[in-house]
Design a protein around this motif. Structure first.
Motif, short mmCIF file in Angstrom:
data_model
loop_
_atom_site.label_atom_id
_atom_site.label_comp_id
_atom_site.label_asym_id
_atom_site.label_seq_id
_atom_site.Cartn_x
_atom_site.Cartn_y
_atom_site.Cartn_z
N PHE B 16 0.81 -1.22 0.00
CA PHE B 16 0.00 0.00 0.00
C PHE B 16 0.85 1.27 0.00
O PHE B 16 0.40 2.32 0.46
N ASP B 17 2.05 1.15 -0.53
CA ASP B 17 2.89 2.34 -0.65
C ASP B 17 2.44 3.11 -1.89
O ASP B 17 2.85 2.80 -3.02
N LEU B 18 1.62 4.11 -1.68
CA LEU B 18 1.07 4.83 -2.83
C LEU B 18 2.08 5.79 -3.46
O LEU B 18 1.76 6.45 -4.45
N ASN B 19 3.27 5.84 -2.89
CA ASN B 19 4.33 6.62 -3.55
C ASN B 19 5.25 5.72 -4.38
O ASN B 19 6.16 6.20 -5.02
N PHE B 20 4.96 4.46 -4.34
CA PHE B 20 5.72 3.47 -5.14
C PHE B 20 7.23 3.68 -4.96
O PHE B 20 7.99 3.81 -5.92
N SER B 21 7.63 3.73 -3.68
CA SER B 21 9.02 4.07 -3.34
C SER B 21 10.03 3.04 -3.85
O SER B 21 11.14 3.39 -4.23
N ARG B 22 9.63 1.76 -3.84
CA ARG B 22 10.59 0.75 -4.29
C ARG B 22 10.92 0.95 -5.78
O ARG B 22 12.07 0.77 -6.19
N ALA B 23 9.92 1.36 -6.54
CA ALA B 23 10.16 1.62 -7.97
C ALA B 23 11.08 2.84 -8.14
O ALA B 23 11.95 2.87 -9.02
#
Lengths: 428, 394
Positions: B16-23
């Motif tokens: 649910f990381d809506l900042n897509f930090s891993r990407a």
């Protein structure tokens, strides 16, 4: 009390054509005719006629039921049978009508399908609709044609090739099997030549709204004008004759400086010229139209009249490329165009027909049209600085037509148009 | 090996990381890397992986993103997911994404692709028209051409020419990924108490936002843990969830169904990750053809695939049978055409077959489930208290 509608020769011709089709359908089984259920957008009328089949258009049955005030009952019938309140009301009206005996608009029973020809274009619900019908008519053959979407605002050779392969290898052999008739390419070509002729005429007819006053209403009357070309008569002499007659009547109106005919007679003064996006409401069609003509508003172009084919950009059926032409036709219907294409097309209409405003009639249960309309409206407003209006209704569910809400919104919109016009006059 | 709890916490954060930090981090470490967002239901992620791109699932904002701009794009009678997706894009949650893919599901997602084009979001926007013709030489060829377009878009950004070896390698990685996920479901079929359905959901959803290699490592560890006899069985019925394949229910709702007395032994929440049944050929000269054929011949049933030659009601009934489930819960997103239009087909068939079901609607941003929980609880009780044998489907 509503006045009796004026009838011109073309109207009588159309009535005869439609009645003739329903009469043929009523005796189809005794006459040994095969019946093909299909949809308007992407309809393969010429191919259906090549195999001497009779077409049935479930969405036309639904809208006719709405105009006869029967759709509300049919929808409730479907909802009792697990159909959601929130899905396409054409589907529910059709299912309800079937459950109530499948009696068509002329009071005659519509025969069961031999073929469900799903050449769906621009609408996923069509796909679900025929999945539903297949379960009701297990003996009908389902023929599926996948029409690729114009995602990049173009029809590529590979998209056409994909469709032609489906037509050649799947559709035609299966239609031969059901009809017992061998495919005759020359017969198809003859129909396609007549299609082109009808398409030329209908383009000229919708182009007459360039005149001031406009001799026709391209939305409320336009939905009648597109009848023959969309409901199985494209590719026939009858359709060509109808459009010739209609064109000649319109020319007379232009010569006499007359405006459109409304259900209450001639529109006396053209105050506002509008372009409308979205299908009309069918349950209160006349009341809906009346709000516009009472205010002197005429629709000079509409997206809905392009749902069964976009001809005003020059595309025509071509007998020299019969299957390619059928494929391109399917891909070229309005709702198969992407959102930027739809914006460009509507902007062109606003400019070409010198419209004063743009109105969206957003249909609750038609996502194919409605999803994206708000963004389209803003883009058109920004691009052309044209006043935009927004109303909401439904196709055939009377519960979602709120006369006073729509009238209030439109009256405010027309006030805005009036103000703008008077400001423009002052500037001049 | 990490503890199961540690893995679950990690996956919860990712899912649910809506900042897509891993990407974002991946892109920082891979300057030539291309990040491509894809919407539900299914996309062949193998081809993006082979092309040096990171496929990232965008499944909406759920109940964690307030919608302000999105409501200006979508009327109240359109489902919730397009408004939260456009909100995420306009609020720059996805500004590190290079392209967006919109698989053909329904009219709303299709038209959303047009809105992205209109708003000029990303370097490319691709509407992926999946074939509705199921002959490999017709629909399969068209599908290969569609995949080729995606590869061309990625190549226009990173210049990478994709080879058959690249594709075969990526196919192998995703075969492994699907196999591991299947293993989790197999274990849960017998021992659903070992891992809650909300944990399964987090673990699978996390896999849509991280490189597949990393996800496979997580899955291997999870699979090792759940082979042990952990957790305590509870007196619950077994159900299959159907209809929530696009817009996702809030995690609280997913959890509430189990809390109300139903072990979920199969579902279509993250259908895309499980769409292809079995392996795709990873030792072939023509991997695109192999991927196309897998979609045509080995797909799970779906409301977005025309099914008259392979009726979906029979396929769902088979799943119920195979999983030994006591019933089905139809969970449709409000205003979801594909799911809601399928409802009468399923329900009429299940009435005939004697399969028990209930149905409700949800919206991704709704996190009050009292009524649904009561409905599910009553369903569970009605089966537990008054019926002895599970229904056998013929």
């Amino acid at each position: 009390m509503a006045k009796e509608a004026q009838k011109e020769k073309s109207m009588i011709l159309q009535k005869e054509m439609v009645e003739g089709l329903f009469n043929q359908l009523a005796t189809a089984k005794e006459d040994g005719k095969k019946v093909c259920y299909t949809f308007i957008p992407g309809n393969l009328s010429e191919l259906i006629r090549t195999f001497d089949m009779l077409p049935v258009y479930p969405e036309i049955n639904a809208l006719q039921s709405a105009m006869r005030k029967k759709s509300g009952g049919y929808i409730k019938e479907a909802e009792k049978n697990a159909h959601s309140e929130d899905v396409c009301t054409y589907v529910k009206c059709d299912v309800g009508m079937m459950m109530k005996g499948n009696i068509g608009p002329t009071g005659q029973k519509i025969p069961e399908p031999d073929v469900l020809l799903l050449s769906y274009t621009g609408c996923f619900t069509f796909l679900k609709w025929f999945e539903t019908l297949k379960r009701e008519y297990p003996n009908a053959k389902v023929i599926m044609v996948h029409t690729p979407y114009q995602e990049n605002a173009e029809i590529t050779p590979e998209m056409t090739q994909y469709m032609v392969k489906q037509l050649k290898e799947e559709v035609i052999p299966q239609m031969e099997e059901v009809s017992g008739i061998k495919f005759d390419e020359e017969k198809l070509k003859a129909h396609l030549r007549l299609s082109k002729e009808a398409e030329d005429w209908i383009t000229k007819i919708f182009d007459t709204t360039k005149h001031k006053p406009s001799p026709i209403d391209a939305y409320f009357a336009g939905v009648y004008y597109i009848g023959p070309i969309n409901i199985g008569f494209r590719g026939t002499e009858q359709a060509v004759e109808y459009y010739k007659e209609l064109y000649s009547e319109i020319q007379d109106r232009i010569k006499n400086g007359l405006g459109p005919i409304t259900p209450e007679g001639e529109m006396k003064e053209e105050k506002y010229r509008l372009v409308v996006e979205g299908p009309p409401n069918w349950t209160s069609f006349r009341e809906f139209w009346k709000i516009f003509y009472d205010m002197g508003a005429v629709i000079v172009a509409s997206s809905y009249t392009k749902v069964g084919g976009v001809y005003d950009m020059g595309w025509r059926h071509d007998a020299n490329r019969p299957l390619e032409s059928l494929a391109e036709y399917c891909m070229n219907c309005y709702t198969n165009m992407n959102i930027p294409q739809r914006i460009d097309l509507l902007s062109k209409c606003i400019e070409d027909y010198d419209a004063d405003g743009y109105v969206t009639n957003s249909i609750k249960s038609c996502n194919s049209f409605s999803a994206g309309q708000l963004g389209m409206m803003r883009e058109i407003e920004d691009r052309l600085e044209v006043p935009v209006g927004f109303i909401e209704s439904d196709l055939v569910d009377p519960r979602y037509f709120s006369y006073s809400n729509i009238k209030n919104r439109l009256e405010s919109y027309f006030q805005m148009l009036a103000q703008r016009k008077s400001m423009e006059k002052e500037t001049v | 090996m990490k503890e199961l709890n540690e893995l679950i916490i990690e996956c919860k954060e990712l899912a649910f990381d809506l900042n897509f930090s891993r990407a974002k981090e991946w892109k920082k470490n891979n300057p030539a890397g291309v990040v491509v967002g894809y919407m539900p239901i299914y996309f062949p992620r193998e081809i993006l992986h082979a092309a040096g791109a990171l496929p990232v699932g965008i499944f909406g904002g759920g109940d964690r993103k307030q919608i302000i701009k999105g409501d200006a794009y979508y009327q109240s009678y359109i489902c919730h997911i397009p408004r939260s997706i456009i909100e995420l894009a306009l609020d720059k949650h996805t500004e590190h994404f290079d392209g967006y893919i919109f698989p053909s599901i329904c009219d709303v997602i299709r038209n959303l692709s047009g809105t992205f084009k209109q708003q000029k979001i990303g370097k490319f926007v691709k509407y992926m028209d999946f074939p509705q013709n199921f002959l490999p030489e017709i629909g399969g060829v068209f599908y290969q051409q569609e995949m080729q377009h995606v590869l061309e878009y990625v190549k226009s950004i990173n210049g990478k020419e994709v080879t058959s070896d690249d594709l075969n390698h990526s196919i192998e990685l995703y075969n492994k990924n699907r196999k591991l996920i299947d293993f989790i479901y197999e274990i849960r079929q017998e021992y659903p108490w070992r891992l809650g359905i909300d944990d399964v959901y987090h673990i699978i959803r996390a896999g849509t936002v991280i490189p597949v290699e990393e996800h496979n490592e997580i899955l291997e560890q999870v699979c090792a843990h759940i082979q042990n006899d952990i957790g305590e069985p509870q007196d619950k019925i077994k159900v299959v969830i159907s209809g929530a394949f696009c817009e996702q229910p809030a995690i609280g709702l997913i959890r509430a169904i189990e809390e109300a007395g139903c072990y979920v032994v199969d579902d279509d929440y993250m259908l895309g990750s499980r769409m292809i049944l079995g392996d795709i050929d990873s030792n072939t000269e023509n991997p695109l053809e192999a991927i196309a054929n897998s979609y045509i011949k080995q797909s799970q049933y779906s409301s977005s695939i025309y099914d008259v030659h392979n009726p979906k009601e029979n396929r769902l009934a088979n799943i119920v049978n195979m999983r030994g489930a006591d019933g089905v819960i139809f969970a449709s997103a409000s205003f979801c055409d594909p799911s809601l239009l399928d409802a009468p087909i399923f329900q009429n068939a299940f009435d005939r077959m004697g399969i028990r079901y209930i149905a409700f609607q949800f919206s991704e941003n709704i996190n009050q489930f009292k009524v649904i929980k009561e409905q599910v609880g009553a369903f569970s009780d009605s089966i537990k208290l008054w019926e002895d044998e599970p229904v056998t489907v013929e």
